[in-house]
Design a protein around this motif. Structure first.
Motif, PDB file in Angstrom:
ATOM      1  N   VAL A  92       0.855  -1.183   0.000  1.00  0.00           N
ATOM      2  CA  VAL A  92       0.000   0.000   0.000  1.00  0.00           C
ATOM      3  C   VAL A  92       0.893   1.235   0.000  1.00  0.00           C
ATOM      4  N   HIS A  93       0.736   2.069  -1.035  1.00  0.00           N
ATOM      5  CA  HIS A  93       1.509   3.311  -1.157  1.00  0.00           C
ATOM      6  C   HIS A  93       0.608   4.476  -0.730  1.00  0.00           C
ATOM      7  N   THR A  94       1.056   5.250   0.236  1.00  0.00           N
ATOM      8  CA  THR A  94       0.261   6.368   0.743  1.00  0.00           C
ATOM      9  C   THR A  94       0.615   7.658   0.004  1.00  0.00           C
ATOM     10  N   LEU A  95      -0.390   8.301  -0.589  1.00  0.00           N
ATOM     11  CA  LEU A  95      -0.196   9.592  -1.242  1.00  0.00           C
ATOM     12  C   LEU A  95      -0.412  10.738  -0.259  1.00  0.00           C
ATOM     13  N   ASN A  96      -1.457  10.616   0.566  1.00  0.00           N
ATOM     14  CA  ASN A  96      -1.698  11.574   1.640  1.00  0.00           C
ATOM     15  C   ASN A  96      -2.538  10.869   2.695  1.00  0.00           C
ATOM     16  N   GLU A  97      -2.883  11.567   3.771  1.00  0.00           N
ATOM     17  CA  GLU A  97      -3.503  10.897   4.911  1.00  0.00           C
ATOM     18  C   GLU A  97      -4.859  10.275   4.592  1.00  0.00           C
ATOM     19  N   SER A  98      -5.494  10.689   3.498  1.00  0.00           N
ATOM     20  CA  SER A  98      -6.802  10.124   3.173  1.00  0.00           C
ATOM     21  C   SER A  98      -6.809   9.328   1.872  1.00  0.00           C
ATOM     22  N   THR A  99      -5.658   9.201   1.222  1.00  0.00           N
ATOM     23  CA  THR A  99      -5.610   8.513  -0.075  1.00  0.00           C
ATOM     24  C   THR A  99      -4.437   7.545  -0.118  1.00  0.00           C
ATOM     25  N   HIS A 100      -4.761   6.282  -0.329  1.00  0.00           N
ATOM     26  CA  HIS A 100      -3.756   5.229  -0.364  1.00  0.00           C
ATOM     27  C   HIS A 100      -3.950   4.403  -1.636  1.00  0.00           C
ATOM     28  N   CYS A 101      -2.867   3.879  -2.167  1.00  0.00           N
ATOM     29  CA  CYS A 101      -2.929   3.139  -3.424  1.00  0.00           C
ATOM     30  C   CYS A 101      -2.449   1.705  -3.196  1.00  0.00           C
ATOM     31  N   LEU A 102      -3.324   0.755  -3.455  1.00  0.00           N
ATOM     32  CA  LEU A 102      -2.998  -0.668  -3.305  1.00  0.00           C
ATOM     33  C   LEU A 102      -2.404  -1.168  -4.614  1.00  0.00           C
ATOM     34  N   GLU A 103      -1.105  -1.444  -4.608  1.00  0.00           N
ATOM     35  CA  GLU A 103      -0.385  -1.831  -5.827  1.00  0.00           C
ATOM     36  C   GLU A 103      -0.456  -3.345  -6.024  1.00  0.00           C
ATOM     37  N   LEU A 104      -1.155  -3.747  -7.073  1.00  0.00           N
ATOM     38  CA  LEU A 104      -1.393  -5.166  -7.329  1.00  0.00           C
ATOM     39  C   LEU A 104      -0.644  -5.662  -8.558  1.00  0.00           C
ATOM     40  N   TRP A 105       0.451  -4.990  -8.903  1.00  0.00           N
ATOM     41  CA  TRP A 105       1.123  -5.308 -10.172  1.00  0.00           C
ATOM     42  C   TRP A 105       2.590  -5.702  -9.986  1.00  0.00           C
ATOM     43  N   HIS A 106       2.909  -6.261  -8.856  1.00  0.00           N
ATOM     44  CA  HIS A 106       4.310  -6.626  -8.595  1.00  0.00           C
ATOM     45  C   HIS A 106       4.614  -8.078  -8.931  1.00  0.00           C
ATOM     46  N   GLY A 107       3.684  -8.753  -9.605  1.00  0.00           N
ATOM     47  CA  GLY A 107       3.871 -10.152  -9.949  1.00  0.00           C
ATOM     48  C   GLY A 107       4.477 -10.361 -11.321  1.00  0.00           C
ATOM     49  N   PRO A 108       4.485 -11.602 -11.798  1.00  0.00           N
ATOM     50  CA  PRO A 108       5.221 -11.964 -13.016  1.00  0.00           C
ATOM     51  C   PRO A 108       4.675 -11.387 -14.315  1.00  0.00           C
ATOM     52  N   THR A 109       3.427 -10.913 -14.344  1.00  0.00           N
ATOM     53  CA  THR A 109       2.909 -10.308 -15.579  1.00  0.00           C
ATOM     54  C   THR A 109       2.583  -8.834 -15.400  1.00  0.00           C
ATOM     55  N   CYS A 110       2.906  -8.279 -14.225  1.00  0.00           N
ATOM     56  CA  CYS A 110       2.785  -6.836 -13.965  1.00  0.00           C
ATOM     57  C   CYS A 110       1.344  -6.342 -13.994  1.00  0.00           C
ATOM     58  N   ALA A 111       0.415  -7.185 -13.578  1.00  0.00           N
ATOM     59  CA  ALA A 111      -0.990  -6.790 -13.515  1.00  0.00           C
ATOM     60  C   ALA A 111      -1.665  -7.518 -12.353  1.00  0.00           C
ATOM     61  N   PHE A 112      -2.806  -6.982 -11.901  1.00  0.00           N
ATOM     62  CA  PHE A 112      -3.455  -7.509 -10.699  1.00  0.00           C
ATOM     63  C   PHE A 112      -3.950  -8.938 -10.874  1.00  0.00           C
ATOM     64  N   LYS A 113      -4.086  -9.393 -12.107  1.00  0.00           N
ATOM     65  CA  LYS A 113      -4.564 -10.764 -12.312  1.00  0.00           C
ATOM     66  C   LYS A 113      -3.608 -11.798 -11.713  1.00  0.00           C
ATOM     67  N   ASP A 114      -2.336 -11.410 -11.540  1.00  0.00           N
ATOM     68  CA  ASP A 114      -1.379 -12.338 -10.927  1.00  0.00           C
ATOM     69  C   ASP A 114      -1.776 -12.713  -9.509  1.00  0.00           C
ATOM     70  N   MET A 115      -2.453 -11.795  -8.806  1.00  0.00           N
ATOM     71  CA  MET A 115      -2.813 -12.058  -7.416  1.00  0.00           C
ATOM     72  C   MET A 115      -3.695 -13.299  -7.302  1.00  0.00           C
ATOM     73  N   ALA A 116      -4.523 -13.538  -8.302  1.00  0.00           N
ATOM     74  CA  ALA A 116      -5.377 -14.733  -8.297  1.00  0.00           C
ATOM     75  C   ALA A 116      -4.811 -15.844  -9.160  1.00  0.00           C
ATOM     76  N   LEU A 117      -4.209 -15.480 -10.280  1.00  0.00           N
ATOM     77  CA  LEU A 117      -3.814 -16.500 -11.254  1.00  0.00           C
ATOM     78  C   LEU A 117      -2.490 -17.188 -10.931  1.00  0.00           C
ATOM     79  N   GLN A 118      -1.783 -16.711  -9.930  1.00  0.00           N
ATOM     80  CA  GLN A 118      -0.667 -17.496  -9.409  1.00  0.00           C
ATOM     81  C   GLN A 118      -1.158 -18.526  -8.390  1.00  0.00           C
ATOM     82  N   MET A 119      -2.309 -18.267  -7.795  1.00  0.00           N
ATOM     83  CA  MET A 119      -2.893 -19.203  -6.826  1.00  0.00           C
ATOM     84  C   MET A 119      -3.788 -20.237  -7.480  1.00  0.00           C
ATOM     85  N   LEU A 120      -4.572 -19.823  -8.486  1.00  0.00           N
ATOM     86  CA  LEU A 120      -5.575 -20.715  -9.075  1.00  0.00           C
ATOM     87  C   LEU A 120      -5.014 -22.050  -9.561  1.00  0.00           C
TER      88      LEU A 120
END
Length: 494
Positions: A92-120
């Motif tokens: 979670v990257h914090t931009l300011n006290e009320s806005t945070h960004c959940l980064e889901l692209w640190h996996g092998p294909t650089c997209a949030f689908k890795d979060m499920a498709l590495q487990m499935l």
């Protein structure tokens, strides 16, 4: 825990049966009979755990027939350092006290689908054993950009599986297409479909319901399953990262225990934001769910009016993974809101027959208590990318920018400054041309040289999986009409 069809309450499956089958034979989506509640102290316990342990804890609530050891081994393999470029997995990257960004692209294909498709793949192969299924599973995937590569990478050379991905020709980014057509593995196949994503997705659903085709596959020793978010094994791992994000904010004292947050999600097929809704149902203090759409704003209109109408112009946008007019996972939410399979079935029949349906006033009221919908076009998307980079020196891709636009609109309309987690679904390097344009570049490099151009512009390194595309052989060049997708399936299985 039993799983039932959104269209037939008499259907009952175990988790392993639901994951193996992927889609109910009646066309409905297999869904938990109820959403389990987290124990009262769970979030406090989870906040100091690594992501892998959080995944085991959350998924075990839905997977009674899987042992803790099994899930622990799966999580270690799916979310380990050889797969993800940060120990946090989903930071979670914090931009300011009320806005945070959940980064889901640190996996092998650089997209949030890795979060499920590495487990499935782990869940599916274990489910095959539990259900004593000895045929080879043929996994069909329709992709609007990121699911395809994520599924191909996840199932590459997995024993007992074949996987075939269909994507809309001219409907994905150049990098997304290159990721798919260069995919390695002896059990993989890729074909483009003339049309848009909805054509590909409808075609895959039609293949699933083709009884003659299923019989032919059975003779050859195969059966169909899915890696799209119609498969519960795709949605479940997505619930984890919403629980995890809340725990990170607790751990880092960005919020107080029990404090509510909002979540803003760029979504096309409705699976990602549905997972946030399920996390809320489990007990995560999520208040509002802000649904962000691009010019294909069918979900925005539905949330505001209660009318779902896909009879509208389709746009190819700079956020192609959201270029969708038939949001399949909305069916699961409708079941939760109605508690009536016949009502849901009726809506789906209307959608199939006329391209639209209108929910009851009661369902509309329930929907609007929790969901807000906003949209923006490509011009605004680029402006948002430029604004965020100029203000915070934080680079986002077009899909994430659509979400930030939605959050801006929501706050302007409501005045609600509740801390919000914005879901970042892809690396900006997957959409270099759009991002460079947003940063003021006029002459965009061609091919993969655009990765270097964006690196030079921002000082950020291109992710290794994308930089590694250079020099890879193009393996797949097949293009099919949507009416002939079956030919691609039978050809692959010869």
């Amino acid at each position: 825990m039993q799983y039932t069809s959104t269209r037939d309450s008499s259907v009952r499956f175990t988790a392993s049966q639901a994951i193996t089958q992927g889609l109910s034979a009646d066309g409905g989506l297999l869904t938990p009979y109820y959403i389990p509640k987290l124990p009262g102290n769970a979030l406090d316990e989870l906040k100091d755990m690594p992501y892998q342990a959080r995944a085991v804890y959350v998924m075990k609530q839905f997977l009674e027939e899987f042992t803790v050891k099994e899930l622990t081994d799966f999580a270690a393999a799916a979310y380990g350092p050889e797969k993800f470029d940060t120990p946090a997995v989903a930071p979670v990257h914090t931009l300011n006290e009320s806005t945070h960004c959940l980064e889901l692209w640190h996996g092998p294909t650089c997209a949030f689908k890795d979060m499920a498709l590495q487990m499935l793949p782990h869940l599916l192969t274990a489910s095959l054993t539990k259900t004593e299924e000895f045929r080879t599973v043929c996994i069909l995937v329709a992709t609007s950009g990121d699911t395809g590569k994520g599924a191909l990478e996840g199932f590459k050379d997995v024993k007992g599986t074949r996987i075939l991905v269909f994507y809309p020709k001219d409907g994905v980014s150049a990098v997304q297409e290159l990721q798919m057509v260069t995919q390695e593995g002896d059990n993989v196949g890729v074909a483009s479909v003339i049309g848009n994503f909805d054509d590909a997705q409808t075609g895959v659903k039609r293949l699933f319901s083709d009884e003659a085709l299923r019989e032919e596959l059975d003779k050859r020793g195969f059966f169909f399953s899915s890696a799209n978010s119609i498969n519960w094994g795709r949605v479940l791992p997505q619930i984890v990262y919403y629980v995890s994000a809340y725990c990170d904010l607790l751990r880092d004292e960005k919020i107080q225990p029990g404090q509510a947050i909002n979540v803003c999600v760029p979504t096309g097929n409705f699976g990602n934001i549905l997972a946030a809704y399920y996390a809320r149902e489990m007990g995560v203090p999520i208040d509002k769910l802000i649904c962000a759409s691009n010019s294909n704003n069918v979900l925005t209109d539905f949330i505001r009016t209660g009318v779902y109408d896909r009879n509208r112009q389709f746009y190819n946008t700079e956020s192609p993974s959201m270029d969708i007019l038939i949001s399949s996972n909305l069916e699961r939410l409708l079941l939760t809101l109605t508690q009536d399979v016949d009502e849901v079935k009726g809506y789906m029949q209307q959608l199939n027959a006329t391209g639209r349906y209108q929910v009851s006033d009661k369902v509309k009221e329930k929907l609007q208590q929790r969901f807000f919908g906003y949209c923006c076009d490509d011009g605004e998307t680029e402006k948002v990318i430029g604004r965020i980079y100029a203000k915070d020196r934080y680079l986002v891709d077009p899909h994430t920018a659509v979400a930030f636009s939605a959050l801006e609109q929501y706050r302007a309309e409501t005045g609600d400054e509740t801390p919000c987690v914005v879901v970042s679904t892809a690396s900006p390097f997957k959409f270099c041309g759009s991002v460079l344009s947003a940063l003021g570049e006029k002459n965009i490099a061609s091919g993969l040289d655009v990765l270097d151009q964006l690196s030079e512009k921002t000082g950020l390194p291109a992710p290794a999986p994308l930089a590694g595309l250079r020099g890879k052989e193009i393996r797949f060049t097949t293009t099919v009409e949507k009416a002939h997708m079956v030919d691609a399936v039978l050809s692959m299985l010869e």
